[in-house]
Design a protein around this motif. Structure first.
Motif, PDB file in Angstrom:
ATOM      1  N   ARG A   1       4.404   3.839  -8.923  1.00  0.00           N
ATOM      2  CA  ARG A   1       3.544   4.181 -10.061  1.00  0.00           C
ATOM      3  C   ARG A   1       3.700   5.658 -10.414  1.00  0.00           C
ATOM      4  N   LEU A   2       3.796   6.511  -9.388  1.00  0.00           N
ATOM      5  CA  LEU A   2       4.009   7.932  -9.620  1.00  0.00           C
ATOM      6  C   LEU A   2       5.367   8.186 -10.271  1.00  0.00           C
TER       7      LEU A   2
ATOM      8  N   GLN B   1       0.830  -1.205   0.000  1.00  0.00           N
ATOM      9  CA  GLN B   1       0.000   0.000   0.000  1.00  0.00           C
ATOM     10  C   GLN B   1       0.863   1.253   0.000  1.00  0.00           C
TER      11      GLN B   1
ATOM     12  N   ILE C   1      -4.895  -2.037  -5.247  1.00  0.00           N
ATOM     13  CA  ILE C   1      -4.017  -0.863  -5.317  1.00  0.00           C
ATOM     14  C   ILE C   1      -3.944  -0.312  -6.736  1.00  0.00           C
ATOM     15  N   LEU C   2      -3.749  -1.207  -7.720  1.00  0.00           N
ATOM     16  CA  LEU C   2      -3.535  -0.771  -9.102  1.00  0.00           C
ATOM     17  C   LEU C   2      -4.828  -0.675  -9.897  1.00  0.00           C
TER      18      LEU C   2
ATOM     19  N   PRO D   1       1.956   2.794  -4.965  1.00  0.00           N
ATOM     20  CA  PRO D   1       1.559   4.110  -5.476  1.00  0.00           C
ATOM     21  C   PRO D   1       2.751   5.020  -5.762  1.00  0.00           C
ATOM     22  N   GLN D   2       3.766   4.958  -4.910  1.00  0.00           N
ATOM     23  CA  GLN D   2       4.947   5.801  -5.140  1.00  0.00           C
ATOM     24  C   GLN D   2       5.686   5.376  -6.416  1.00  0.00           C
TER      25      GLN D   2
END
Length: 420
Positions: free
Chosen positions: A204-205, A197, A235-236, A201-202
């Motif tokens: 992906r950014l 989690q 998440i994705l 996201p990081q």
């Protein structure tokens, strides 16, 4: 395609070898698993791969993501010959090492009229040497050193964007791929839902900041991480596909084999070829020498056998020779061809004309002599020719010296004949 691949896994390494479909062997390195025509052995360390290899094996070593730097570059050029130098400059900006301490390679992701997007991978030579030291110490140099993440990407996502998640050792790999090429890769410890989690996201950014479209990627999750499937999907926000081990791993262009290793491998291959040629030559020489010795032995045996046969047959041979000599000695007495009357009759039959006359005739056991006179020397020569051609006189060999010319021009001659 190479017949051997060594690739990193969650437990250490997999040793993948091409074998016959029914061929599965047990070794001290671990238990083999058969899948189609490929044999997979689980290894804890690269040291366990040494007894499974031979100097002539052609194998590929796949590196874990943690050992390399994978970077995506956008280059203002479409000329492939300019890429190596441009990538080297970019890599030097990212790493605190000299250019000769690093091996790099790249793959083209996409290209348009103005620029090119490439996937570049680099590794420090010393780190690579330390990792592959068990193989190098035995002189086993791979034909290609690549990145396992690139092999998996080429196999499962050759087109479009994808996110590949799988374990390597004690870490979890998060790799972003474009058209089967490695664009971005990160590793992080553990693999629980809470850490995913935070990390995914990081990452992906980071991919989007580098210009990678990560909005709806194809998510590929290794089968050993099946329990994370729901977490990753949440998440994705993308369907997650479960993938297994590739047999065989896909062929990729990336090759991080240092130039010095490449030259050394070429030397070892040549030495192996010469060693093989010398072994063949030695074997051929040994076989030739063996055949020669065998031939000499057979000849010696044959000569001994012949000598024994000669000694065995000597009494009979001597009897035959003695009998033959006796018959030859008795031939003039018992063979009609040697009777004086028969010979004289044949001689008179051979006279060419009345101008040739026989004046004396002598015969012994082994010789005949005929004296005569002819009106001309030509008639004398004609007489000797007819004697030689006369069928009944062929048991003798006749010779005549040059006739002696008398005062009246007659030719006096002497003909001598011996049994053949």
């Amino acid at each position: 395609m190479p017949s051997i691949f060594i690739i990193p896994t969650a437990h250490g390494w997999n040793f993948v070898r091409s074998v016959e479909p029914s061929s599965v062997r047990e070794t001290a390195a671990g238990k083999a698993e058969q899948n189609g025509s490929w044999n997979v052995r689980k290894l804890q360390t690269l040291d366990e791969a040494v007894p499974l290899l031979a100097a002539t094996d052609d194998f590929v070593l796949g590196l874990p993501v943690s050992a390399v730097l994978a970077q995506r570059f956008r280059l203002p050029s479409v000329d492939p010959t300019e890429f190596p130098e441009m990538i080297r400059i970019q890599i030097e900006k990212l790493l605190p090492f000299a250019a000769d301490e690093v091996t790099t390679d790249f793959e083209l992701i996409e290209q348009d009229e103005n620029e090119s997007v490439v996937s570049a991978v680099a590794i420090r030579n010393q780190q690579l040497k330390d990792m592959a030291s068990p193989l190098l110490e035995r002189g086993y140099i791979p034909r290609q050193i690549t990145v396992y993440a690139a092999q998996r990407a080429s196999t499962h996502a050759p087109k479009g964007n994808a996110v590949l998640i799988y374990p390597e050792g004690e870490t979890l790999v998060y790799a972003v791929t474009e058209n089967g090429k490695l664009s971005l890769a990160r590793v992080f410890e553990g693999g629980n839902g809470e850490q995913l989690q935070l990390e995914l996201p990081q990452l992906r950014l980071s991919a989007e900041l580098q210009g990678i479209d990560a909005s709806s990627p194809n998510v590929l999750l290794d089968e050993t991480c099946y329990e994370l499937r729901d977490t990753v999907q949440g998440i994705l926000s993308s369907p997650t596909e479960i993938v297994g081990i590739e047999l065989p791993p896909a062929a990729v262009k990336l090759n991080l084999l240092p130039e010095s290793w490449r030259r050394r491998r070429l030397q070892l291959v040549r030495q192996a070829e010469w060693r093989k040629r010398l072994l063949w030559a030695g074997g051929a020489y040994g076989a030739l020498l063996f055949l020669l010795l065998l031939y000499l032995g057979v000849m010696r045996f044959q000569m001994g056998w012949d000598d024994r046969r000669i000694r065995h047959d000597a009494p009979g041979t001597e009897f035959v020779r003695a009998t033959e000599a006796k018959w030859k000695a008795l031939a003039p007495a018992i063979d009609a061809h040697y009777y004086p009357v028969e010979i004289l009759e044949d001689l008179f039959e051979s006279l060419p004309s009345a101008d040739v006359r026989i004046t004396a005739y002598n015969q012994s056991a082994r010789q005949i002599s005929v004296d005569g006179e002819a009106n001309t020397a030509a008639l004398a020569y004609e007489f000797i020719d007819k004697i030689k051609k006369y069928p009944e006189l062929r048991a003798f060999q006749f010779d005549m010296a040059a006739p002696r010319i008398l005062a009246n021009n007659h030719a006096q001659f002497r003909v001598e004949g011996k049994p053949r």
